[in-house]
Design a protein around this motif. Sequence first.
Motif, short mmCIF file in Angstrom:
data_model
loop_
_atom_site.label_atom_id
_atom_site.label_comp_id
_atom_site.label_asym_id
_atom_site.label_seq_id
_atom_site.Cartn_x
_atom_site.Cartn_y
_atom_site.Cartn_z
N SER A 119 0.82 -1.22 0.00
CA SER A 119 0.00 0.00 0.00
C SER A 119 0.85 1.27 0.00
CB SER A 119 -0.94 0.01 1.21
OG SER A 119 -0.22 0.09 2.42
N THR A 158 -0.34 3.39 -3.11
CA THR A 158 -1.15 4.58 -2.77
C THR A 158 -0.27 5.76 -2.36
OG1 THR A 158 -1.37 4.08 -0.41
CG2 THR A 158 -2.95 3.04 -1.91
N SER A 176 -4.19 9.30 -5.67
CA SER A 176 -4.08 7.92 -5.18
C SER A 176 -4.64 6.93 -6.20
CB SER A 176 -4.84 7.78 -3.85
OG SER A 176 -4.80 6.46 -3.37
N THR A 201 -2.54 3.96 -8.12
CA THR A 201 -2.98 2.56 -7.93
C THR A 201 -3.26 1.88 -9.26
OG1 THR A 201 -3.96 3.13 -5.79
CG2 THR A 201 -4.68 1.07 -6.81
#
Length: 481
Positions: free
Chosen positions: A64, A68, A98, A102
């Motif tokens: 993550s 992100t 973000s 992603t």
Amino acid sequence: MNLKKIVKKYNGMGIAVKAGIWFTICNFLQKAISMITMPIFTRLLPTEDYGLFTIYQSWYSIVSIFVTLNLAGAVVNNGMIKYKNKRAEFISSLQGLSTTVTVSFFIVYFLNRSFWEKMFELPTSLMLVMFVQLLFEPAYLFWMQRNRFEFKYHNVVSVTLILAIVSPILGIIAVVTAKDKVFARVFSYAIVQICVGLIFYILQAYKGKKFFDKGYWKFALAFNLPLIPHYLSQNVLGQADRIMIGNMVGNSKAAIYSVAYTVASIMTLMINAINSSFIPSLYQNLDKKKYDKIEKGSFPLCIIIAIAVCGVMLIGPEVIRILASKEYAEAIYCIPPVAASIFFTYLYTLFINVEFYFEKTTYSMIVSVLGAILNVFLNYILIPKFGYIAAGYTTLVCYILFAVGHGCLCVSLKKMANIAQPLFSIHKIIVLSIVLLTYTVVINILYSYPTIRILTIIIAIVGAIFNYKKIMEITMKIIKK
């Protein structure tokens, strides 16, 4: 009368104090629900399957950061100060950034799935669930950060408790009914986050109406990109132990370590709750040059964290017996070092918040990276020699170094900003840290003498009962500060 006095004192508290109290209560209720359901999952799932689930969670935390850019972290707090009158637009734009990152990473993954699946040792089904969760969960985290910064604790408490109740119930139903129990546990855990994230994604996009804004994106990237190694280092310290144990010793041992880590890290929720209410006050006091308020408010919190950590160490074996079956019994010896690590986590969080305020993220990155590299190196050397319990002590050593390194950086930044007053009671913190480490050694020895340890628990409970009023007076003074 006592209830009326408590209500009167509560009504007289400032919004920041009320928010801190409710964030703490909410987080403990959330953790309590998680702890109540843990024995169910440790018994429904074989240790191999439970270990794989914890490894999925560990990889998710690490992935993550890249996928992100961890945009729901410290940059949100700085943005709340920098863009006071355009917070909705700022959040909406962060959400757009973000999403863009992603989707880009998903394309990279999809073009070479076999390579990434071998690297993570996770099947395609779990990787797809991971990416969908990574796409929508940040929206919920953006909403959470903004509401915490603005002390809107009613909203945060309501949503958090709903998630805490729904997620484990859905998880139990899924694991009981499904054939592929690992996928069922992961999917049930992720789907709740995805659905809630999707709701906030739509709401924030509608309110802010900014998917792309050059100024916001530039600020966010300039602030966060240097912090990627720092955030990665944090996760390496928190998650690499389980991944390395899984690879070097086996998923079963990773599961045992994970249970111990969960017990010890109960205090992490308390730290997060306190930090969530402390950061806005810290930023505002730094902005208004009210440095004495920072020093007076921070050290009492250190004492509370230290006492709570000591309590968790003392009752660790009983908690393990309640939460897990006999296969997890040896996990008790991981609790003291990991619990002590939580205290030093709080210390370095105090210091690093000052670094974030002054936007000196490069310094933070250097200290954090060195600590993470040391953690991986020590794990690589010590786990094969001394077993998975060594991972707890390598984590403690690295968190101590984290706290020392960021403490030194904080002092340097204070001098650079020409702040004459101390921001934190460094000498008192050092003494408290030494006392805690001594206690960690003693409690580890006491695990071999259960009678003495039980007597200690009884004495502590009786002492607390007889000194209830005094303890409450001291606690109220700390809350007031």
